[in-house]
Design an enzyme around this catalytic site. Structure first.
Site, PDB file in Angstrom:
ATOM      1  CD  GLU A   1      -3.502  -0.958   2.442  1.00 58.89           C
ATOM      2  OE1 GLU A   1      -4.083  -1.307   1.920  1.00 58.89           O
ATOM      3  OE2 GLU A   1      -2.157  -0.457   3.784  1.00 58.89           O
ATOM      4  CB  CYS A   2       0.910   4.203   0.121  1.00 60.18           C
ATOM      5  SG  CYS A   2       1.572   6.192  -0.506  1.00 60.18           S
TER       6      CYS A   2
END
Length: 435
Positions: free
Chosen positions: A326-327
């Protein structure tokens, strides 16, 4: 139900986090069991709440979470004496179009939970005029009660008298008056506060906030103002874990995890296996899934590039089992990460993503994603809700798009995430499945 209050403000930067932490610690020191919550998609503040209160803090988000999930998470307060929830941005700031349950504003959460609002008002540069602002907030939503105000950054006794007289004229109780103090602040960086784990003196800082708040806030009056809705908590929220054994990256570079997600996975029987990429640790060999959360990989890009054991462990795992990032975790799975100085650092190379912090552009907002391919145990077609916040720019993303992603207004966004074989990544942080 446990009575509660929403600690909110007219805008960001008014000092509500300092107020929140000081209140949590002061009340805890008085023997009050205080359950903290954070309104909105913030993965940094809850760790500070936990340090101040001794209890885990959870996010409540009325745009991303269905109603039953909100009340289920509120059930963490069932053994507490008081709830304090910290708002985000301004009290009424949310998306223009409400989601399935609301628009994500702190006021929305407070209304649904029946919690009155304590408004932290920065009175620097004004005096009686601050009452006009507070009155506007009190009248904006007739279904929401403003229990009182805490006046912050008061310059002198005369300034206090003038500000108090304005609040008295509009009938708003003053629950506290905080003199201007330049030393009672927490350092920040581009995504918010410097993380709780990075403060060697955090407990000393919080103790100082508590002393300050105790001296200048009427704690008994504040507790007496708390209230709650009549609705009882629902059954614990369930979110099937994507795997039985999940290797979770956890260190200063990868720390943006929502407590309710991990809590739900553990509650469903999943085993969380933490490891540190910065310590050049490989994920557990028996893990079924590797999950790389967001964080600050750009601040540690050189160390990550040199972490050969970590990279080899990812490559070995990806041969037979899924990995998701994630990110910041997504960037670490990519081909390269370019830091703010323009230096290119080699990343894991399991995806083709090249992201740059030398070309800064803010990406911020809620995301609704429909998976076009499987992601970490979730089948294609699954709808998810999350939030995106980063300052990086995509220079190259050659892999297959992972999802169709739109913002809260339904407008498609370019950051679709990507996937290659068993590896996937998104720029949004998962909050809950969409319903």
């Amino acid at each position: 139900m446990t009575p509660g209050l929403m600690i909110a403000a007219p805008a960001s930067g008014t000092g509500k986090t300092t107020v929140m932490l000081g209140l949590l610690r002061a009340l805890r020191d008085d023997g009050v069991a205080v359950q903290p919550f954070k309104s909105g998609p913030d993965y940094i503040d809850p760790a500070f709440h936990t340090a101040a209160s001794g209890r885990r803090s959870f996010n409540l988000d009325s745009w991303a979470m269905p109603e039953d999930m909100l009340h289920s998470l509120a059930g963490h307060a069932c053994d507490a004496d008081l709830v304090l929830a910290e708002g985000s941005m301004g009290l009424f700031d949310g998306v223009a179009s409400a989601g399935a349950t609301g628009n994500g504003a702190s006021a929305d959460v407070a209304r649904r939970m029946g919690w009155p609002v304590v408004l932290v008002v920065d009175v620097s540069g004004q005096a009686q005029s601050a009452a006009a602002t507070a009155l506007g907030f009190a009248r904006y939503d007739p279904d929401l009660r403003i229990a009182g105000v805490i006046l912050n950054r008061v310059a002198s006794p005369r300034h206090e008298r003038l500000a108090r007289s304005g609040m008295a004229a509009v009938g708003l109780p003053v629950l506290g008056v905080l003199p201007r103090r330049g030393d009672l602040t927490l350092p920040e960086r581009h995504l918010g506060l410097v993380q709780a784990t990075e403060h060697a003196d955090l407990d000393t800082r919080i103790a100082a906030y508590a002393t300050f708040l105790r001296a200048h806030v009427d704690l008994p009056a504040l507790r007496a103002a708390a209230a709650c809705a009549s609705r009882t908590p629902t059954a614990p929220w369930r979110f099937a874990p994507p795997a039985q054994r999940i290797a979770l990256a956890q260190d200063a570079a990868f720390s943006f995890t929502y407590p309710h997600i991990l809590d739900a996975w553990r509650g469903a029987g999943a085993e969380i296996l933490p490891f540190s990429p910065l310590a050049d640790e490989a994920p557990g060999r028996h893990a079924d899934l590797v999950w790389l959360p967001g964080g600050y990989p750009e601040l540690h890009a050189g160390r990550l590039a040199a972490a050969a054991t970590f990279r080899a462990g990812l490559v070995d795992h990806a041969r037979t089992r899924p990995i998701h990032g994630e990110c910041g975790g997504y960037m670490a799975l990519g081909e390269a990460l370019i830091d703010a100085e323009g230096t290119r650092h080699r990343m894991a190379g399991l995806l083709g993503l090249v992201a740059s912090y030398a070309q800064r552009r803010m990406h911020l907002g809620y995301r609704h994603a429909t998976l076009l391919s499987p992601m970490a145990g979730l089948p294609g077609g699954t709808a998810l809700r999350g939030h995106e916040f980063h300052y990086s720019t995509i220079l190259d993303q050659p892999d297959t798009a992972l999802a169709h992603v739109v913002d809260a207004e339904g407008t498609a966004v370019a950051e679709t995430g990507s996937c290659r074989d068993r590896v996937s990544g998104t720029f949004f942080h998962l909050i809950a499945p969409a319903q």
